[in-house]
Design an enzyme around this catalytic site. Structure first.
Site, mmCIF file in Angstrom:
data_model
loop_
_atom_site.group_PDB
_atom_site.id
_atom_site.type_symbol
_atom_site.label_atom_id
_atom_site.label_comp_id
_atom_site.label_asym_id
_atom_site.label_seq_id
_atom_site.Cartn_x
_atom_site.Cartn_y
_atom_site.Cartn_z
ATOM 1 N N HIS A 1 0.806 -1.225 0.000
ATOM 2 C CA HIS A 1 0.000 0.000 0.000
ATOM 3 C C HIS A 1 0.844 1.281 0.000
ATOM 4 C CE1 HIS A 1 0.401 0.217 4.373
ATOM 5 N NE2 HIS A 1 -0.576 -0.609 4.648
ATOM 6 N N HIS B 1 -5.265 -7.978 15.150
ATOM 7 C CA HIS B 1 -5.324 -6.794 14.278
ATOM 8 C C HIS B 1 -6.184 -7.108 13.060
ATOM 9 C CE1 HIS B 1 -4.120 -3.354 12.022
ATOM 10 N NE2 HIS B 1 -3.004 -3.813 11.496
ATOM 11 N N GLU C 1 -6.384 -5.446 10.069
ATOM 12 C CA GLU C 1 -5.944 -5.134 8.698
ATOM 13 C C GLU C 1 -5.816 -6.432 7.892
ATOM 14 O OE1 GLU C 1 -2.631 -2.405 8.384
ATOM 15 O OE2 GLU C 1 -3.170 -1.930 6.305
ATOM 16 N N ASP D 1 -3.980 -7.871 5.790
ATOM 17 C CA ASP D 1 -2.813 -8.745 5.644
ATOM 18 C C ASP D 1 -2.775 -9.790 6.763
ATOM 19 O OD1 ASP D 1 -2.382 -6.372 7.122
ATOM 20 O OD2 ASP D 1 -0.220 -6.571 7.021
ATOM 21 N N HIS E 1 -1.231 0.004 15.157
ATOM 22 C CA HIS E 1 -1.466 1.276 14.514
ATOM 23 C C HIS E 1 -2.900 1.436 14.042
ATOM 24 C CE1 HIS E 1 -1.201 0.029 10.080
ATOM 25 N NE2 HIS E 1 -1.117 -1.076 10.759
ATOM 26 N N ASP F 1 1.610 -5.837 14.484
ATOM 27 C CA ASP F 1 2.545 -5.132 13.593
ATOM 28 C C ASP F 1 3.747 -4.555 14.365
ATOM 29 O OD1 ASP F 1 1.339 -5.437 11.095
ATOM 30 O OD2 ASP F 1 0.049 -3.702 11.371
ATOM 31 N N TYR G 1 10.162 0.225 8.723
ATOM 32 C CA TYR G 1 8.795 -0.089 9.149
ATOM 33 C C TYR G 1 8.303 0.961 10.138
ATOM 34 C CZ TYR G 1 4.749 -2.972 10.066
ATOM 35 O OH TYR G 1 3.454 -3.430 10.148
ATOM 36 N N HIS H 1 5.087 -9.509 11.081
ATOM 37 C CA HIS H 1 5.907 -9.417 9.858
ATOM 38 C C HIS H 1 7.382 -9.620 10.231
ATOM 39 C CE1 HIS H 1 2.644 -7.666 7.460
ATOM 40 N NE2 HIS H 1 2.442 -6.778 8.407
HETATM 41 FE FE1 FEO Z 1 -1.421 -3.151 9.943
HETATM 42 FE FE2 FEO Z 1 0.505 -5.767 8.943
HETATM 43 O O1 FEO Z 1 -1.075 -4.759 9.077
#
Ligand code: FEO
Length: 394
Positions: free
Chosen positions: A24, A78, A80, A82, A145, A164, A191, A224
């Site tokens: 993104h 989370h 999001e 991903d 976040h 994250d 990051y 991640h």
């Molecule tokens: Fe905020 Fe890795 O998604």
């Protein structure tokens, strides 16, 4: 990549996205991973999932450890996509009625992403869940976040599943900090600079809270990149340093150029800064990705923006970058503007206004020159460079 036992009966079952290069709008030259973890206890528990496209790979990894149908609980740290994109496939496979633990905001947000009426179990901040031999503690980390973000801590193993937080977009053979060494730090820094920078005050509060709680952390497992098992304090200390945003004697000169005039000005400013002992980093906006520029800006004391005037306004790449930087709210920066123009020359004033809105310490009206810089214009750029150097810490 096959599952890895990261602690007794706790497995990394995530997937590696080797080929993603744009996350993104963030450049991911070395891909990323979507880390998912499986705890084999009396209640078998899956923590976080992966992007939708990787659902089958994730299920195959889980199946190497246990039949997915035997999973009792799912924890979503989370929303999001991903980390939640595979939830529909996972829940369908393990049983749509299995409890899905998340924060209260996670419940709201997941319900706005997926129409399924899952068995949501919203948890309180500090709430606990017994898995049998182990107990999970949930810690809300709102706005780190997303509003729904939370950490999950395994009390007995002292493992923090940090969503994250403390992550990096890195897809390599290493799964642990001791396998990669310091080479992971630029990925972690990037990051932070591009995802978390604007939440720096919250991060400092969170780290203080963890210290006050006396929480021992033997391993940090982000969603991640690599897992911090050798020295989790290394990344915690780095987060404190990055969140503090103490300016270095460093300046990033960000610019674009049409006929090399603004570029010539940038080079003169960079030379002057260098002569004054400042680490000066020139970054041409069509040669450097905005996310790499922000990484350089993280610890810089000054940001100097150069833009030609195009159609009475800013050059488009400069507008793009200013918008991006503004959202990340960097603190404690000296700022200045420069640029060439043909007949109207609004760009320098527009950049200055943007920097002032970002609460930069704009120390000079800026240097604007018409068409091609003459010797006196180059000298004005040198003077600007020296003035910026004078405003930076020794
Ligand atoms: Fe905020 Fe890795 O998604």
């Amino acid at each position: 990549m096959k599952p890895i036992e990261i602690a007794k009966n706790i497995y990394w079952v995530g997937v590696v996205d080797w080929n993603i290069r744009d996350f993104h709008g963030y450049s991911t030259y070395q891909g990323t991973t979507y880390n998912s973890y499986l705890i084999m206890d009396e209640k078998i528990t899956l923590i976080d999932t992966a992007k939708k496209e990787f659902a089958d790979e994730l299920l195959a990894n889980i199946a190497m450890i246990v039949d997915p149908k035997k999973i009792d609980y799912v924890v979503s740290n989370h929303t999001e996509m991903d980390h939640s994109g595979s939830l529909p496939r996972i829940m369908h496979r393990i049983g749509e009625d299995k409890p899905l633990y998340c924060s209260k905001m996670g419940h709201k947000n997941l319900a706005k992403h997926f129409p399924q009426k899952w068995n949501y179990q919203p948890v309180e901040n500090g709430g606990e869940l017994s898995l049998g031999k182990r107990t999970l503690t949930f810690m809300e980390t709102r706005m780190l976040h997303w509003p729904d973000s939370m950490f999950t801590y395994v009390n007995e193993d002292k493992i923090l599943f940090s969503s994250d937080g403390f992550g990096q977009h890195y897809a390599g053979p290493a799964r642990f900090d001791d396998e990669i060494g310091d080479a992971v730090m630029p990925h972690a820094k990037k990051y932070f600079a591009n995802i978390l920078l604007l939440y720096s005050p919250l991060i400092l509060k969170l780290v203080n809270k963890i210290k006050e709680m006396g929480l021992t952390i033997d391993m940090i497992c982000p969603d991640h990149g690599i897992i911090w098992r050798k020295d989790p304090s290394k990344i915690i200390n780095a987060y404190v340093e990055w969140s503090t945003q103490k300016p270095k004697r460093k300046a990033v000169v960000v610019y674009d150029t049409m006929w090399h005039s603004t570029e010539t000005m940038a080079e003169a400013i960079v030379s002057a800064l260098g002569e004054e002992g400042v680490e000066a980093v020139p970054m041409h906006l069509r040669n450097c990705h905005r996310s790499d520029i922000m990484t350089e800006i993280l610890d810089a004391g000054a940001v100097i923006i150069g833009s030609p005037t195009l159609k009475n306004g800013l050059f488009p790449t400069v507008s793009d970058f200013l918008t991006y930087m503004k959202g990340l709210k960097p603190l404690n920066k000296v700022g200045a503007a420069f640029g060439s123009y043909g007949w109207s020359g609004e760009a320098v004033k527009l950049v200055r206004k943007e920097l002032e809105q970002m609460k930069f310490n704009v120390i000079d009206p800026g240097v604007k020159i018409q068409y091609v810089p003459a010797e006196k214009d180059i000298q004005a750029c040198y003077a600007l460079g020296r003035k910026i150097a004078g405003a930076l810490p020794d």
